[in-house]
Design an enzyme around this catalytic site. Structure first.
Site, PDB file in Angstrom:
ATOM      1  N   ASP A 158       7.122  -3.994  -3.678  1.00 15.71           N
ATOM      2  CA  ASP A 158       6.639  -3.880  -2.307  1.00 15.71           C
ATOM      3  C   ASP A 158       7.645  -4.537  -1.378  1.00 15.71           C
ATOM      4  O   ASP A 158       7.543  -5.733  -1.088  1.00 15.71           O
ATOM      5  CB  ASP A 158       5.285  -4.577  -2.148  1.00 15.71           C
ATOM      6  CG  ASP A 158       4.168  -3.844  -2.832  1.00 15.71           C
ATOM      7  OD1 ASP A 158       4.000  -2.659  -2.542  1.00 15.71           O
ATOM      8  OD2 ASP A 158       3.474  -4.453  -3.652  1.00 15.71           O
ATOM      9  N   ARG A 166       8.808  -8.609  -1.321  1.00 15.89           N
ATOM     10  CA  ARG A 166       8.790  -9.176  -2.674  1.00 15.89           C
ATOM     11  C   ARG A 166      10.173  -9.622  -3.141  1.00 15.89           C
ATOM     12  O   ARG A 166      10.293 -10.556  -3.914  1.00 15.89           O
ATOM     13  CB  ARG A 166       8.248  -8.155  -3.676  1.00 15.89           C
ATOM     14  CG  ARG A 166       6.939  -7.485  -3.299  1.00 15.89           C
ATOM     15  CD  ARG A 166       5.788  -8.443  -3.158  1.00 15.89           C
ATOM     16  NE  ARG A 166       4.533  -7.727  -3.109  1.00 15.89           N
ATOM     17  CZ  ARG A 166       3.392  -8.233  -2.683  1.00 15.89           C
ATOM     18  NH1 ARG A 166       3.357  -9.477  -2.255  1.00 15.89           N
ATOM     19  NH2 ARG A 166       2.296  -7.509  -2.665  1.00 15.89           N
ATOM     20  N   ARG A 227       2.127  -5.231   9.663  1.00 18.44           N
ATOM     21  CA  ARG A 227       2.719  -4.393   8.614  1.00 18.44           C
ATOM     22  C   ARG A 227       2.793  -2.936   9.060  1.00 18.44           C
ATOM     23  O   ARG A 227       3.515  -2.142   8.441  1.00 18.44           O
ATOM     24  CB  ARG A 227       1.901  -4.505   7.333  1.00 18.44           C
ATOM     25  CG  ARG A 227       1.920  -5.889   6.706  1.00 18.44           C
ATOM     26  CD  ARG A 227       0.915  -5.985   5.586  1.00 18.44           C
ATOM     27  NE  ARG A 227       1.205  -5.021   4.552  1.00 18.44           N
ATOM     28  CZ  ARG A 227       0.290  -4.535   3.711  1.00 18.44           C
ATOM     29  NH1 ARG A 227      -0.980  -4.900   3.837  1.00 18.44           N
ATOM     30  NH2 ARG A 227       0.636  -3.686   2.783  1.00 18.44           N
ATOM     31  N   LYS A 257       1.437   4.459   2.453  1.00 18.11           N
ATOM     32  CA  LYS A 257       0.157   3.837   2.154  1.00 18.11           C
ATOM     33  C   LYS A 257      -0.542   3.424   3.454  1.00 18.11           C
ATOM     34  O   LYS A 257       0.128   3.250   4.459  1.00 18.11           O
ATOM     35  CB  LYS A 257       0.359   2.622   1.251  1.00 18.11           C
ATOM     36  CG  LYS A 257       1.337   1.584   1.822  1.00 18.11           C
ATOM     37  CD  LYS A 257       1.742   0.561   0.793  1.00 18.11           C
ATOM     38  CE  LYS A 257       2.605  -0.518   1.398  1.00 18.11           C
ATOM     39  NZ  LYS A 257       3.144  -1.446   0.400  1.00 18.11           N
ATOM     40  N   HIS A 258      -1.887   3.341   3.476  1.00 21.45           N
ATOM     41  CA  HIS A 258      -2.826   3.497   2.386  1.00 21.45           C
ATOM     42  C   HIS A 258      -3.801   4.605   2.766  1.00 21.45           C
ATOM     43  O   HIS A 258      -4.570   4.420   3.702  1.00 21.45           O
ATOM     44  CB  HIS A 258      -3.564   2.217   2.134  1.00 21.45           C
ATOM     45  CG  HIS A 258      -2.671   1.022   2.053  1.00 21.45           C
ATOM     46  ND1 HIS A 258      -2.203   0.354   3.175  1.00 21.45           N
ATOM     47  CD2 HIS A 258      -2.135   0.386   0.988  1.00 21.45           C
ATOM     48  CE1 HIS A 258      -1.435  -0.667   2.801  1.00 21.45           C
ATOM     49  NE2 HIS A 258      -1.371  -0.669   1.473  1.00 21.45           N
ATOM     50  N   HIS A 270      -9.050  -6.658  -0.739  1.00 18.39           N
ATOM     51  CA  HIS A 270      -8.795  -7.485  -1.913  1.00 18.39           C
ATOM     52  C   HIS A 270     -10.047  -8.248  -2.323  1.00 18.39           C
ATOM     53  O   HIS A 270     -10.214  -8.575  -3.497  1.00 18.39           O
ATOM     54  CB  HIS A 270      -7.671  -8.473  -1.625  1.00 18.39           C
ATOM     55  CG  HIS A 270      -6.357  -7.818  -1.401  1.00 18.39           C
ATOM     56  ND1 HIS A 270      -5.934  -7.409  -0.178  1.00 18.39           N
ATOM     57  CD2 HIS A 270      -5.386  -7.474  -2.264  1.00 18.39           C
ATOM     58  CE1 HIS A 270      -4.746  -6.856  -0.288  1.00 18.39           C
ATOM     59  NE2 HIS A 270      -4.401  -6.878  -1.548  1.00 18.39           N
ATOM     60  N   ASP A 343      -4.153   2.000  -5.174  1.00 20.46           N
ATOM     61  CA  ASP A 343      -3.839   0.618  -4.854  1.00 20.46           C
ATOM     62  C   ASP A 343      -4.180  -0.185  -6.115  1.00 20.46           C
ATOM     63  O   ASP A 343      -4.699   0.352  -7.100  1.00 20.46           O
ATOM     64  CB  ASP A 343      -4.665   0.169  -3.647  1.00 20.46           C
ATOM     65  CG  ASP A 343      -4.055  -1.039  -2.940  1.00 20.46           C
ATOM     66  OD1 ASP A 343      -3.230  -1.741  -3.545  1.00 20.46           O
ATOM     67  OD2 ASP A 343      -4.396  -1.271  -1.772  1.00 20.46           O
TER      68      ASP A 343
END
Length: 447
Positions: A158, A166, A227, A257-258, A270, A343
């Protein structure tokens, strides 16, 4: 991507979806986001020769391959190998031969290489805990590829830039999507994606779970926020198109995404299950345009969202498990032929109603090809294998997904042979003067 990662030193399989909002190392999954389109498995049409699967939808009794190479690779695979190609779990270690008690406890094998061999895994996704230095990451990606001699791995991460980066410890610090979007210039989006892709490819990474195609229309959104490229659907669509083309310029696969759009939520998928109350007309006007643009630009993959969208599917299931959304909207309405990724399947938003094995089976039946970060790989792998052997998931349906995953490799040039990264070459690409100048210019223009 997102999902819970656990201890340091992990490496993860392919695309995570939400990517969540605070730090670069702990964000939730990525919602998946090219280059010229490549042939993919054709859409099934009902004929006397096309039996219906258990969902009632006609599927071809034989899935025509994208070409002879894909067909030959597919024909050599057993059912167990094909099922393994669908999975991208989290592994632990900074080298392919790292011994980890976590791997042993979770997967019954101590090293990433042995887990890959045991489950015939199709890909890996890297997190900050896998990253120490350029030479170490290059050795890691080369070692992972060596552990999968029959089919090269899809190695992803990512790297959205900004909040979700990342590989940020090694790469040029490009601004995030909100800053790029604020430039108002899709060419900037394309340039940043191209440079990002070049650096990832130099490290041995061949898939980026970017760009974010969500339209951030809710200021209280805890997952997307900056984002996203912005809150205007048309402007976001132009930026997403530019990014997809930029990644393609670099020879790296991208994932929008998403889907069907995570921009108007105030719940973090999450930890909970968001509900979006847009009407179908609102979805068409607000959420759909960036995904349409990504498909038109040749995006390689699209990541699903763990969100309930009642006006698109009244079942109450999240989009990741929804056939009307993944197959009806994404494949049939938008005409997407590439890889559909979930996801992260360890997120609470997708685990509320079903067990870890059933979630994986339902995702495949809904239309997913890539099963990202299952909470329990053994249960998920066993459940999907059993569903194929019982006929609940038809052999043709399984072949569709594997064909799409193989076609992605072919499109990006690593179906026949996995490319080897070079630490010396990577050192000349990462944080190059050209890339640092680009980052500074875009930051200045978008501020």
């Amino acid at each position: 991507m997102s999902g819970r990662i656990g201890m340091a030193g992990l490496l993860v399989f392919a695309l995570t979806a939400c990517g969540g909002g605070g730090t670069a190392g702990a964000t939730p999954g990525t919602r998946a986001p090219g280059t010229p389109t490549a042939p993919a498995a054709p859409t099934a049409t009902a004929t006397q020769d096309t039996p219906a699967d258990t969902t009632g939808t006609a599927v071809p009794s034989r899935v025509p391959a994208a070409n002879g190479d894909v067909s030959r690779v597919l024909a050599r695979m057993s059912v167990e190998e094909k099922v393994g190609q669908l999975f991208m779990p989290v592994l632990y270690g900074t080298a392919a031969d790292s011994v980890s008690g976590e791997n042993q406890a979770r997967y019954g094998a101590q090293t990433p290489a042995k887990v890959i061999a045991k489950y015939h895994l199709g890909g890996v996704i890297l997190f900050p805990a896998n990253v120490k230095s350029v030479s170490q990451v290059v050795a890691l990606t080369n070692g992972l590829q060596a552990a999968s001699p029959r089919v090269p791995l899809i190695i992803g991460t990512d790297q959205e830039n900004g909040l979700v980066s990342r590989m940020g410890a090694l790469m040029t610090r490009f601004p995030g999507a909100a800053t790029v979007g604020a430039t108002g210039d899709p060419a900037r989006s394309r340039a940043v994606a191209k440079a990002t892709g070049e650096e990832l490819r130099a490290l041995g990474v061949n898939l980026d779970f970017a760009p974010v195609a969500d339209v951030n229309v809710n200021p209280d959104n805890p997952v997307i926020g900056r984002r996203a490229y912005g809150d205007d659907p048309a402007k976001v669509a132009a930026m997403v198109s530019g990014a997809v083309k930029g990644f393609g310029d670099a020879g790296v696969a991208s994932s929008a995404k998403h889907f069907p759009g995570h921009g108007d939520t105030d719940v973090d998928s999450h930890t909970g299950l968001p509900v979006i109350k847009h009407t179908r007309a609102q979805w068409e006007r607000i959420d759909a345009p960036p995904f349409k643009a990504a498909v038109a630009a040749g995006v390689d993959a699209v990541m699903s969202a763990h969100i309930v969208f009642p006006k698109l599917d009244s079942s109450g299931d999240p989009a990741t498990l929804s056939r009307p959304i993944l197959t009806g909207l994404l494949r049939e309405k938008l005409g997407f032929k590439g890889v559909v990724s979930t996801d992260a399947l360890n997120m609470e938003g997708v685990r509320k109603k079903y067990g870890d094995g059933e979630v994986a089976v339902r995702a495949v039946l809904a239309g997913a090809d890539l099963l990202l970060m299952p909470n329990d790989l053994s249960k998920a792998y066993t459940a999907v294998t059993a569903a194929v052997k019982s006929g609940r998931i038809s052999r043709a349906r399984l072949d569709q997904s594997v064909t799409r995953l193989l076609t992605l490799r072919q499109k990006r040039g690593f179906l026949r042979e996995a490319p080897r990264a070079s630490a010396a070459e990577a050192a000349g690409v990462l944080r190059s003067a050209e890339h640092r100048r680009l980052a500074a210019r875009v930051t200045r223009e978008g501020s």
